[in-house]
Design a protein around this motif. Structure first.
Motif, PDB file in Angstrom:
ATOM      1  N   VAL A  13       0.857  -1.182   0.000  1.00 20.49           N
ATOM      2  CA  VAL A  13       0.000   0.000   0.000  1.00 20.49           C
ATOM      3  C   VAL A  13       0.893   1.230   0.000  1.00 20.49           C
ATOM      4  O   VAL A  13       1.790   1.341   0.830  1.00 20.49           O
ATOM      5  CB  VAL A  13      -0.940   0.037   1.225  1.00 20.49           C
ATOM      6  CG1 VAL A  13      -1.815   1.286   1.185  1.00 20.49           C
ATOM      7  CG2 VAL A  13      -1.796  -1.224   1.290  1.00 20.49           C
ATOM      8  N   GLU A  14       0.661   2.126  -0.950  1.00 22.08           N
ATOM      9  CA  GLU A  14       1.408   3.378  -1.029  1.00 22.08           C
ATOM     10  C   GLU A  14       0.453   4.545  -0.810  1.00 22.08           C
ATOM     11  O   GLU A  14      -0.673   4.535  -1.320  1.00 22.08           O
ATOM     12  CB  GLU A  14       2.057   3.545  -2.409  1.00 22.08           C
ATOM     13  CG  GLU A  14       3.096   2.514  -2.742  1.00 22.08           C
ATOM     14  CD  GLU A  14       3.721   2.750  -4.115  1.00 22.08           C
ATOM     15  OE1 GLU A  14       3.320   3.716  -4.814  1.00 22.08           O
ATOM     16  OE2 GLU A  14       4.592   1.959  -4.493  1.00 22.08           O
ATOM     17  N   THR A  15       0.914   5.533  -0.068  1.00 21.96           N
ATOM     18  CA  THR A  15       0.197   6.795   0.084  1.00 21.96           C
ATOM     19  C   THR A  15       1.096   7.874  -0.498  1.00 21.96           C
ATOM     20  O   THR A  15       2.198   8.093  -0.007  1.00 21.96           O
ATOM     21  CB  THR A  15      -0.108   7.090   1.564  1.00 21.96           C
ATOM     22  OG1 THR A  15      -0.877   6.010   2.090  1.00 21.96           O
ATOM     23  CG2 THR A  15      -0.884   8.392   1.709  1.00 21.96           C
ATOM     24  N   HIS A  17       1.867  11.615  -1.208  1.00 24.01           N
ATOM     25  CA  HIS A  17       1.543  12.968  -0.738  1.00 24.01           C
ATOM     26  C   HIS A  17       1.865  14.025  -1.780  1.00 24.01           C
ATOM     27  O   HIS A  17       1.177  15.040  -1.860  1.00 24.01           O
ATOM     28  CB  HIS A  17       2.290  13.257   0.566  1.00 24.01           C
ATOM     29  CG  HIS A  17       1.865  12.342   1.672  1.00 24.01           C
ATOM     30  ND1 HIS A  17       0.741  12.581   2.437  1.00 24.01           N
ATOM     31  CD2 HIS A  17       2.381  11.176   2.125  1.00 24.01           C
ATOM     32  CE1 HIS A  17       0.601  11.613   3.327  1.00 24.01           C
ATOM     33  NE2 HIS A  17       1.578  10.746   3.148  1.00 24.01           N
ATOM     34  N   PRO A  27      -4.266  12.772  -0.092  1.00 23.30           N
ATOM     35  CA  PRO A  27      -3.219  12.013  -0.793  1.00 23.30           C
ATOM     36  C   PRO A  27      -3.826  10.904  -1.649  1.00 23.30           C
ATOM     37  O   PRO A  27      -4.900  10.386  -1.347  1.00 23.30           O
ATOM     38  CB  PRO A  27      -2.380  11.415   0.342  1.00 23.30           C
ATOM     39  CG  PRO A  27      -2.713  12.212   1.551  1.00 23.30           C
ATOM     40  CD  PRO A  27      -4.116  12.692   1.364  1.00 23.30           C
ATOM     41  N   GLN A  28      -3.131  10.566  -2.718  1.00 19.78           N
ATOM     42  CA  GLN A  28      -3.556   9.458  -3.558  1.00 19.78           C
ATOM     43  C   GLN A  28      -3.023   8.171  -2.952  1.00 19.78           C
ATOM     44  O   GLN A  28      -1.907   8.137  -2.434  1.00 19.78           O
ATOM     45  CB  GLN A  28      -3.026   9.644  -4.982  1.00 19.78           C
ATOM     46  CG  GLN A  28      -3.627   8.671  -5.976  1.00 19.78           C
ATOM     47  CD  GLN A  28      -2.682   7.595  -6.460  1.00 19.78           C
ATOM     48  OE1 GLN A  28      -1.875   7.066  -5.702  1.00 19.78           O
ATOM     49  NE2 GLN A  28      -2.790   7.255  -7.716  1.00 19.78           N
ATOM     50  N   ARG A  29      -3.827   7.128  -2.992  1.00 19.01           N
ATOM     51  CA  ARG A  29      -3.379   5.831  -2.477  1.00 19.01           C
ATOM     52  C   ARG A  29      -3.487   4.796  -3.583  1.00 19.01           C
ATOM     53  O   ARG A  29      -4.368   4.862  -4.432  1.00 19.01           O
ATOM     54  CB  ARG A  29      -4.224   5.404  -1.277  1.00 19.01           C
ATOM     55  CG  ARG A  29      -4.132   6.428  -0.142  1.00 19.01           C
ATOM     56  CD  ARG A  29      -4.859   5.984   1.091  1.00 19.01           C
ATOM     57  NE  ARG A  29      -4.009   4.986   1.761  1.00 19.01           N
ATOM     58  CZ  ARG A  29      -4.486   3.940   2.432  1.00 19.01           C
ATOM     59  NH1 ARG A  29      -5.768   3.742   2.528  1.00 19.01           N
ATOM     60  NH2 ARG A  29      -3.668   3.095   3.010  1.00 19.01           N
ATOM     61  N   LEU A  71      -7.411  -0.093   0.987  1.00 19.57           N
ATOM     62  CA  LEU A  71      -7.543   1.302   0.584  1.00 19.57           C
ATOM     63  C   LEU A  71      -8.563   2.059   1.429  1.00 19.57           C
ATOM     64  O   LEU A  71      -8.940   3.177   1.095  1.00 19.57           O
ATOM     65  CB  LEU A  71      -7.908   1.389  -0.904  1.00 19.57           C
ATOM     66  CG  LEU A  71      -6.797   0.978  -1.862  1.00 19.57           C
ATOM     67  CD1 LEU A  71      -7.315   0.914  -3.297  1.00 19.57           C
ATOM     68  CD2 LEU A  71      -5.610   1.936  -1.764  1.00 19.57           C
ATOM     69  N   THR A 170      -6.309   1.890  -7.335  1.00 19.93           N
ATOM     70  CA  THR A 170      -5.879   3.211  -6.887  1.00 19.93           C
ATOM     71  C   THR A 170      -7.104   4.047  -6.520  1.00 19.93           C
ATOM     72  O   THR A 170      -8.221   3.772  -6.971  1.00 19.93           O
ATOM     73  CB  THR A 170      -5.097   3.964  -7.983  1.00 19.93           C
ATOM     74  OG1 THR A 170      -5.986   4.300  -9.051  1.00 19.93           O
ATOM     75  CG2 THR A 170      -3.943   3.132  -8.514  1.00 19.93           C
ATOM     76  N   THR A 171      -6.870   5.093  -5.716  1.00 19.72           N
ATOM     77  CA  THR A 171      -7.961   5.989  -5.332  1.00 19.72           C
ATOM     78  C   THR A 171      -7.997   7.256  -6.185  1.00 19.72           C
ATOM     79  O   THR A 171      -8.799   8.151  -5.912  1.00 19.72           O
ATOM     80  CB  THR A 171      -7.843   6.393  -3.851  1.00 19.72           C
ATOM     81  OG1 THR A 171      -6.597   7.074  -3.656  1.00 19.72           O
ATOM     82  CG2 THR A 171      -7.927   5.183  -2.942  1.00 19.72           C
TER      83      THR A 171
END
Length: 194
Positions: A13-15, A17, A27-29, A71, A170-171
């Motif tokens: 999982v990446e956030t 910024h 932030p996009q995740r 997410l 992805t968000t």
């Protein structure tokens, strides 16, 4: 066919910024779910491999649900998706293609507004191989801000007789997207393209 033999699973999982520019309000995740399974066709040519797709459906559904949970649990916030497979050296590229239907439809079933094709990639690779999984908007393939990729891999997989199956969600689009074109807010959702 027997159900898939899973050696391990992994979640990234990446956030995001920012990418050097101003930080957005939210932030996009993005996240990738991976499963390392035994390749039942490794080391030999098998003509009829298609039935294994049905056996992969429950795994795809679980991975898709795990991604939504990773997410934040709200399927409505998922805006991008993609899938892929890394086949171990004793397999063939076609074994990775078996993931198209169970992986893609699992994500479509788990989220809202998913008329767009789920982009995909696959390759045969050694232990530790990495894969760039393409990502596009879930409901309209022409949304340029969502053209992206997520690099994934597992250090000890795939072994020669394994396959690494991957789903990505992805968000949002790229954090500083500014190339124009169809905006996500303007998607009509009629044809999977616009």
């Amino acid at each position: 066919m027997p159900e898939p033999q899973i050696r391990k699973t992994a979640m990234i999982v990446e956030t995001i910024h920012h990418e050097g520019g101003p930080a957005p309000d939210v932030p996009q995740r993005r996240a990738a779910a991976m499963a390392v399974i035994k390749n039942p066709f490794a080391g030999r040519y098998v003509e009829d491999i298609a039935p294994f797709m049905k056996d992969l459906e429950p795994l795809g559904a679980q991975m898709a649900q795990d991604l939504v949970a990773a997410l934040g649990g709200d399927a409505a916030q998922v805006e991008g998706y993609g899938k892929g497979a890394i086949v171990g050296a004793a397999g063939e590229i076609e074994h990775g293609a078996l993931w198209h239907v169970p992986g893609g439809y699992a994500m479509r079933d788990a989220i809202e507004k998913s008329a767009a094709i789920v982009p995909s990639t696959k390759k045969v690779g050694p232990v530790g191989a990495r894969l760039d999984v393409p990502v596009t908007h879930t409901n309209a393939s022409y949304v340029r801000s969502h053209y992206d990729a997520m690099e994934v891999g597992i250090p000890d997989a795939p072994r020669a007789d394994e396959i690494v199956l991957v789903l990505v969600m992805t968000t949002g689009g790229r954090i500083h997207a500014r190339m124009g074109g169809l905006a996500a807010a303007d998607v009509k959702g009629e044809d999977g393209l616009r």
